[in-house]
Design a protein around this motif. Structure first.
Motif, mmCIF file in Angstrom:
data_model
loop_
_atom_site.group_PDB
_atom_site.id
_atom_site.type_symbol
_atom_site.label_atom_id
_atom_site.label_comp_id
_atom_site.label_asym_id
_atom_site.label_seq_id
_atom_site.Cartn_x
_atom_site.Cartn_y
_atom_site.Cartn_z
ATOM 1 N N ALA B 71 0.845 -1.202 0.000
ATOM 2 C CA ALA B 71 0.000 0.000 0.000
ATOM 3 C C ALA B 71 0.879 1.250 0.000
ATOM 4 C CB ALA B 71 -0.924 -0.003 1.222
ATOM 5 N N PHE B 72 1.915 1.235 0.853
ATOM 6 C CA PHE B 72 2.820 2.381 0.942
ATOM 7 C C PHE B 72 3.450 2.660 -0.423
ATOM 8 C CE2 PHE B 72 6.793 4.546 2.189
ATOM 9 C CZ PHE B 72 6.271 5.537 2.996
ATOM 10 N N ALA B 73 3.895 1.563 -1.085
ATOM 11 C CA ALA B 73 4.536 1.712 -2.392
ATOM 12 C C ALA B 73 3.541 2.266 -3.420
ATOM 13 C CB ALA B 73 5.104 0.382 -2.848
ATOM 14 N N ALA B 74 2.302 1.770 -3.364
ATOM 15 C CA ALA B 74 1.285 2.256 -4.313
ATOM 16 C C ALA B 74 1.052 3.755 -4.092
ATOM 17 C CB ALA B 74 -0.019 1.475 -4.121
ATOM 18 N N GLY B 206 2.578 8.064 0.459
ATOM 19 C CA GLY B 206 2.721 6.696 0.978
ATOM 20 C C GLY B 206 1.919 6.516 2.261
ATOM 21 N N PHE B 207 2.007 7.493 3.179
ATOM 22 C CA PHE B 207 1.275 7.384 4.442
ATOM 23 C C PHE B 207 -0.238 7.478 4.227
ATOM 24 C CE2 PHE B 207 5.395 8.897 6.369
ATOM 25 C CZ PHE B 207 5.711 7.649 6.887
ATOM 26 N N MET B 208 -0.658 8.294 3.245
ATOM 27 C CA MET B 208 -2.094 8.348 2.930
ATOM 28 C C MET B 208 -2.593 6.968 2.532
ATOM 29 S SD MET B 208 -2.087 11.691 0.511
ATOM 30 C CE MET B 208 -1.449 13.257 1.093
ATOM 31 N N ALA B 209 -1.800 6.282 1.699
ATOM 32 C CA ALA B 209 -2.203 4.959 1.226
ATOM 33 C C ALA B 209 -2.277 3.969 2.381
ATOM 34 C CB ALA B 209 -1.227 4.467 0.159
ATOM 35 N N VAL B 210 -1.342 4.089 3.335
ATOM 36 C CA VAL B 210 -1.397 3.204 4.506
ATOM 37 C C VAL B 210 -2.678 3.486 5.297
ATOM 38 C CG1 VAL B 210 -0.266 2.604 6.681
ATOM 39 C CG2 VAL B 210 1.104 2.954 4.620
#
Lengths: 514, 314
Positions: B71-74, B206-210
């Motif tokens: 998720a972070f990578a996405a 990245g943090f938003m995706a997490v």
């Protein structure tokens, strides 16, 4: 005193620097060198290429030809980092500080590797305290920069350079934004610094400062180095002539009987804004055919008075009369309709809209009256008006479709001046009309104001520059803490006497006597 | 059950903390971007993408933390897109952000249909389980409320501390804050404004995706199309509410979550029988707006927020 020592190699050498922006040649084959402990003044009109030259030296631009040597080492072009590492510090005209950060954070920015695990705040602050003591640059390291005065911010900029062990300081028009007192403090610091072995390049177009601080003067005109003089062997007159390439003329103010009273303030008080005081029982009469000079240190109520005259504020007490009519309803629009023309203090923020073009800026104050037909803007007329202003007032620009932010300060001011004078104002409020202008533009503005006076307008000239006030004014008032001194007729007051009023002396005696 | 009973129950606070967790991740992500001077409106879409990416990775066989990493990578990938368009190209941050949100959302739905063409209800995964912190979880009220959460919730709180430390105690954080205040000041020191801003947007995204992935990997155990449901926009408001400070933003996230948890419980009280439930759903938003109005009046907005920087220009 000349600190030049032929035996020592120069700390800085610029050789054959040439820089072009399109068709414009900003620097044309400029060479000079700087000795240790020397102050060089780089003198020139706006647009002469002073700032470009220093930006090349500091690595913000790369030169098309030529090279820069610092302490005998060739400087990699186009890289501020290289200049900083070599010991060159620059205090930009527009400060490069972040307002929401503290003083110490601003100073330490960029001095530690981004990968470092933490900021060593205590060590940083100790070093700042040490520097600020050594160079007499008092500043609170924990204060937010946004809350500091302009003078204090400049101290932070200088400390920033010193913190990086700068041994060559470049100051780009450092006094343009300072009060006379702050300028004096700056000069004291610079003398301190050269005593400690620093070398300084001082960019300015103020002749008295150049004479006061420099050892050597280099004059730039149209990008070319046209003259080099030892400061001891030259005079203000010679430098001024070298700068503009011809003799300088200040306008003749021929004695003239005062015309009718066009504006009268009777015991007017008004609210201050922020730290600036309001007006306290001010009585002032502006006569037609007269220039009334208002001397005073900035921030003593000049803002409140000009807000009042331009319609931005109402008196909280007292009476405002225009041509004999008591004013009860007051707004900028009404002020314009009453024949008041304003040259605002801050031409960037309250005089123009930066991204609007010259046409739009030229009609900003009159578009509803003169450039509208049945509610539609008449762009053809507006454009013709702008073109006429550009031609009549010698505004140097690519054309009326240029965004005004691209113009130099002098040309911007000429457009504002034209916009005001073309409305044939009866009363002209000129607040710091030549601040930051070069001699050519300055003379132009003064001549036009003198002309308006001859045609019967009442001019209120607000300035911090006593020379300007004394040369131009028929009548002088001094403002201090919102209080207004009595009127002094032309030729009756020496600068020292006005200075005492500016410092606030004299007011008590008047209050006592009345 | 009346209001006092609700507010003093551990279950209520446990729910509030759980609801707050995804908001904390995404708010920290947005805060990093905005501190560097970039408004990231891609947040809503990036959360959707993160929710999906984390979940599909775990469904495909990766461990839960592997799903978090995916998720972070996405998020970073969409961050790179946003940063490239908004920083070196200097395009309007509003337009880029909305574009990224639309792209990330639709690309997620498209990928979902490509990977799972036949299913009528999305498959479930084995989500994060609550982990009771030894000793601390036995404290009355506070224990079950705060220390019996899933590991990802603890990570959210640790992230706030980490963001605060980096922003205020490291040269890197100082450079990020300065880039959001006056990029000229950063450039005059020979640092690259472009690199700093791009880095902040990429990591922040990245943090938003997490934050999105928390929904599928911890709060629920599956992916639904409208599960992010405007949380991204709430986080934008929370950054303002928090005056761009990590600690205050955390407080805002917990406060909003508490209102949300409260309205669910109020619906089950006798009042809930008479008052339409939509009014309860509105409650956290209305209270947030009120809090925002009160709190943000004296906030110090990063001065160069949404101001593009071009080297060599005045």
């Amino acid at each position: 005193m000349s600190a030049r020592d032929q035996a020592q190699p120069p700390v800085l050498r610029l050789s054959n620097i040439t820089k072009r922006f399109g068709a414009l040649c900003a620097n044309d084959d400029v060479s000079f060198s700087l000795a240790k402990g020397e102050v060089i003044a780089l003198l020139g009109e706006n647009g002469a290429g002073k700032t470009t030259l220093m930006n090349i030296l500091f690595g913000q631009y790369s030169a098309d030809a030529g090279e820069v040597e610092v302490f005998g080492q060739r400087l990699a072009p186009g890289n501020p980092r290289a200049a900083l590492d070599a010991g060159v510090g620059m205090v930009h005209q527009h400060f490069t500080l972040a307002g929401n950060l503290t003083v110490w954070e601003n100073i330490v920015l960029g001095t530690q590797a981004l990968s470092a695990p933490r900021l060593r705040a205590r060590a940083v602050k100790a070093r700042i305290a040490d520097l600020s003591k050594r160079f007499h640059l008092p500043v609170d390291p924990d204060a937010k920069v946004g809350q500091l005065s302009v003078g204090e911010r400049q101290r932070v900029e200088i400390l920033k350079a010193l913190y990086r062990d700068a041994r060559i300081l470049i100051l780009d028009e450092p006094t343009a934004v300072l009060t006379p007192q702050e300028s004096d403090a700056l000069f004291a610091t610079l003398r301190e610094a050269i005593g400690l072995g620093l070398s300084v390049v001082f960019i300015s177009h103020k002749l008295h400062e150049v004479m006061a601080i420099s050892h050597r003067v280099l004059v730039l005109r149209h990008g070319r180095l046209v003259a080099e003089r030892a400061t001891a062997d030259t005079s203000r007159e010679e430098l001024a002539a070298l700068m503009v390439g011809g003799a300088v003329s200040s306008p003749k103010i021929a004695p003239m009987p005062p015309g009718p009273a066009l504006m009268r303030l009777s015991d007017v008080s008004s609210k201050g804004e922020g730290h600036a005081p309001g007006l306290q029982s001010v009585t002032l009469t502006l006569h037609g055919g007269q220039i009334t000079g208002l001397a005073g240190v900035s921030g003593n109520g000049q803002g409140a008075l000009s807000d009042l005259i331009s319609g931005l504020a109402m008196p909280s007490a007292g009476q405002l009369e225009i041509a004999g009519d008591a004013i009860t309803n007051w707004s900028p629009r009404r002020a314009l309709a009453r024949g008041i023309g304003r040259i605002p203090e801050d031409r960037h923020h309250t005089g123009t809209i930066a991204d609007f073009d010259l046409t739009e800026n030229a009609v900003l104050e009159t578009y509803t009256r003169d450039f509208a037909r049945h509610g539609w803007l008449d762009w053809a007329a507006a454009r013709a008006h702008a073109e006429a202003l550009i031609a009549t007032y010698d505004v140097r620009c690519p054309g009326p479709d240029t965004a005004i932010r691209l113009l130099s300060g002098g040309n911007m001011q000429k457009l504002i001046l034209g916009r005001v004078l073309e409305t044939k104002p009866r009363i002209i409020l000129a607040n710091q009309p030549v601040r930051g202008l070069d001699i050519g533009a300055l003379n132009y503005v003064h001549a036009r104001l003198a002309e308006a006076r001859e045609q019967g307008a009442a001019v209120l000239l607000i300035s911090e520059d006593l020379d300007e006030i004394i040369t131009l004014s028929d009548v002088i008032h001094v403002i201090s803490q919102g209080r207004l001194s009595p009127a002094f007729a032309r030729g009756t007051m020496a600068p020292e006497a006005l200075g005492r009023w500016m410092a606030g002396d004299g007011f008590a005696e008047v209050a006592h006597a009345s | 059950m009346d209001l006092i009973d609700i507010l003093t129950s551990a279950a209520f606070w446990a729910a509030a903390i759980r609801i707050a967790s995804p908001l904390i991740f995404a708010t920290m992500g947005e805060l990093i971007c905005e501190r560097a001077g970039v408004l990231n409106l891609g947040i809503e879409g990036i959360m959707v993408a993160g929710a999906f990416a984390g979940w599909i990775a775990v469904w495909a066989g990766l461990p839960l933390w592997g799903g978090v990493a995916v998720a972070f990578a996405a998020g970073m990938a969409f961050g790179l897109l946003h940063a490239t368009l908004s920083v070196p190209f200097g395009l309007s941050q509003h337009v880029v952000g909305i574009g990224v949100t639309l792209l990330a959302t639709s690309l997620t739905f498209y990928t979902y249909r490509v990977v799972l063409p036949e299913v009528s209800s999305p498959p479930k995964i084995e989500a994060f389980q609550p982990f009771e912190v030894p000793i601390l979880s036995h404290i009355p009220l506070i224990g079950p409320a705060f220390f019996a959460q899933t590991p990802l919730t603890y990570a959210a709180f640790l992230l706030v501390i980490a963001v605060a430390l980096v922003l205020y105690r490291t040269p890197l954080g100082l450079a990020v804050r300065a880039a959001g205040e006056n990029p000229q000041a950063v450039a005059a020191q020979g640092l690259s404004v472009t690199a700093i801003r791009m880095g902040a947007v990429i990591v922040g995204s990245g943090f938003m995706a997490v934050g999105g992935a928390f929904l599928t990997l911890s709060a629920f155990d599956s992916f639904f199309f409208d599960m992010v449901n405007g949380r991204g926009w709430i986080c934008i408001a929370l950054v303002v509410f928090g005056a761009w400070k990590p600690g205050k933003a955390l407080l805002g996230a917990v406060l909003f979550a508490a209102f949300d948890a409260l309205q669910i419980r109020l619906q089950q009280t006798p009042i809930g029988a008479v008052v339409p439930y939509q009014l309860f759903l509105m409650m956290p938003y209305i209270l947030s707006i009120l809090a925002l109005v009160l709190m943000s009046r004296r906030a110090e907005v990063p001065a160069a927020l949404m101001v593009t920087f071009n080297k060599g220009e005045r």
